[in-house]
Design an enzyme around this catalytic site. Structure first.
Site, mmCIF file in Angstrom:
data_model
loop_
_atom_site.group_PDB
_atom_site.id
_atom_site.type_symbol
_atom_site.label_atom_id
_atom_site.label_comp_id
_atom_site.label_asym_id
_atom_site.label_seq_id
_atom_site.Cartn_x
_atom_site.Cartn_y
_atom_site.Cartn_z
ATOM 1 N N GLU A 44 -1.329 10.990 0.522
ATOM 2 C CA GLU A 44 -0.327 10.404 -0.527
ATOM 3 C C GLU A 44 -1.228 10.596 -1.794
ATOM 4 O O GLU A 44 -2.114 9.635 -1.901
ATOM 5 C CB GLU A 44 0.330 9.274 -0.609
ATOM 6 C CG GLU A 44 1.658 9.137 -1.123
ATOM 7 C CD GLU A 44 2.415 7.901 -1.171
ATOM 8 O OE1 GLU A 44 3.452 7.852 -1.512
ATOM 9 O OE2 GLU A 44 2.355 7.560 -0.182
ATOM 10 N N LYS A 114 9.288 12.594 -2.732
ATOM 11 C CA LYS A 114 9.686 11.683 -1.674
ATOM 12 C C LYS A 114 10.260 11.157 -1.922
ATOM 13 O O LYS A 114 11.432 10.656 -2.988
ATOM 14 C CB LYS A 114 8.196 10.129 -2.072
ATOM 15 C CG LYS A 114 8.425 9.231 -1.064
ATOM 16 C CD LYS A 114 7.093 8.318 -1.463
ATOM 17 C CE LYS A 114 6.739 7.606 -0.035
ATOM 18 N NZ LYS A 114 5.957 6.351 -0.626
ATOM 19 N N CYS A 148 4.843 9.069 3.415
ATOM 20 C CA CYS A 148 4.599 7.407 3.975
ATOM 21 C C CYS A 148 6.724 7.030 4.192
ATOM 22 O O CYS A 148 6.450 7.512 5.480
ATOM 23 C CB CYS A 148 4.200 7.258 2.610
ATOM 24 S SG CYS A 148 3.188 5.843 2.707
#
Length: 266
Positions: A44, A114, A148
């Protein structure tokens, strides 16, 4: 159909130094290609580092087709390997925590923002994305992308399973004391959704965070096919379509679902 050999680059790079991180990516792509990989996955925010000062993020952010995307396209084409990298994306009026997949011919295949932002730092720095399932085809597999914290939401991963994702790429910045996510949750997600999951972490101290490494490739039978340690490392694993098909044939989870019972979830 041959397996897609996948290289996981467990590294934090250099905080705030895009040029050095591009150099490290070029070197990793060369090693990955020499090791027979068709895909390289980074962590990330690999392009810039994760623990940035909030005021620095807008200046380091780039559009999806920006100069770093062009440079990574050249890296991918030169080494003949697809690359998934994390970076801060500059949109029209916002900055996103994003990950982009570039094919081995240097062509951009997919860009994901994200959707679930973790903690005050991310919520102050980024705008959440609103597209939960982003996919592309590579090496005969349907590739999905998350980042994540996204993978910790079972509904998110199940949406990918229902959309036919075979290999879910999850660049991450998993920090202490949440290492159980890499060790336990990710293999379970792979099993319950009948897919491969490549979970690729940062490592070591960075700002106020301590990243735990432990990157892995988990397979649909619940087995962790490769696992990194706690330091900088490039590890390899195989996403095998034959194992995937056999596992899906024997595992009834997706066939035995009763969606009518789950309306309260949404």
């Amino acid at each position: 159909m041959p397996a897609l050999r996948t290289a996981l680059l467990q590294s934090s790079g250099v905080l705030g130094d895009t040029a050095q991180n591009l150099k490290a990516l070029d070197e990793a792509a060369a090693h990955a290609a020499q090791g027979g990989a068709g895909l390289l996955v980074t962590s990330e925010m690999f392009l810039t580092g994760y623990a940035l000062d909030l005021q620095d993020i807008p200046g380091l952010a780039e559009p999806a087709d920006g100069p770093s995307a062009v440079a990574i396209g050249e890296i991918a084409r030169r080494h003949g390997i697809a690359v998934l990298y994390g970076y801060p994306e500059r949109g029209d009026d916002a900055v996103f925590n994003a990950a982009q997949l570039i094919g081995p011919d240097g062509v951009r295949l997919a860009n994901y923002r994200k959707t679930h932002l973790f903690g005050c730092f991310e919520q102050d720095a980024f705008t959440p994305g609103d597209t939960p399932v982003v996919q592309a085809d590579l090496g005969g597999l349907r590739i999905g992308i998350m980042i994540c914290y996204d993978v910790e939401f079972p509904e998110n991963v199940r949406a990918h399973a229902l959309a036919g994702t075979d290999l879910l790429l999850v660049p991450t910045a998993q920090m202490h004391p949440f290492q159980f996510v890499a060790e336990q949750l990710v293999p379970v997600r792979a099993f319950e959704n009948q897919m491969y999951i490549a979970y690729v972490n940062r490592t070591g101290p960075e700002g106020e965070f301590e990243f735990v490494g432990l990157s892995c490739l988990a397979s649909p039978d619940g087995v962790t096919r490769t696992r990194a340690g706690r330091g900088e490392e490039l590890v390899f694993g195989e996403a095998d379509p034959e194992l995937l098909a056999a596992s899906r044939e024997t595992n009834p989870y997706l066939r035995d679902r009763r969606p009518g019972l789950y309306a309260s979830l949404v």
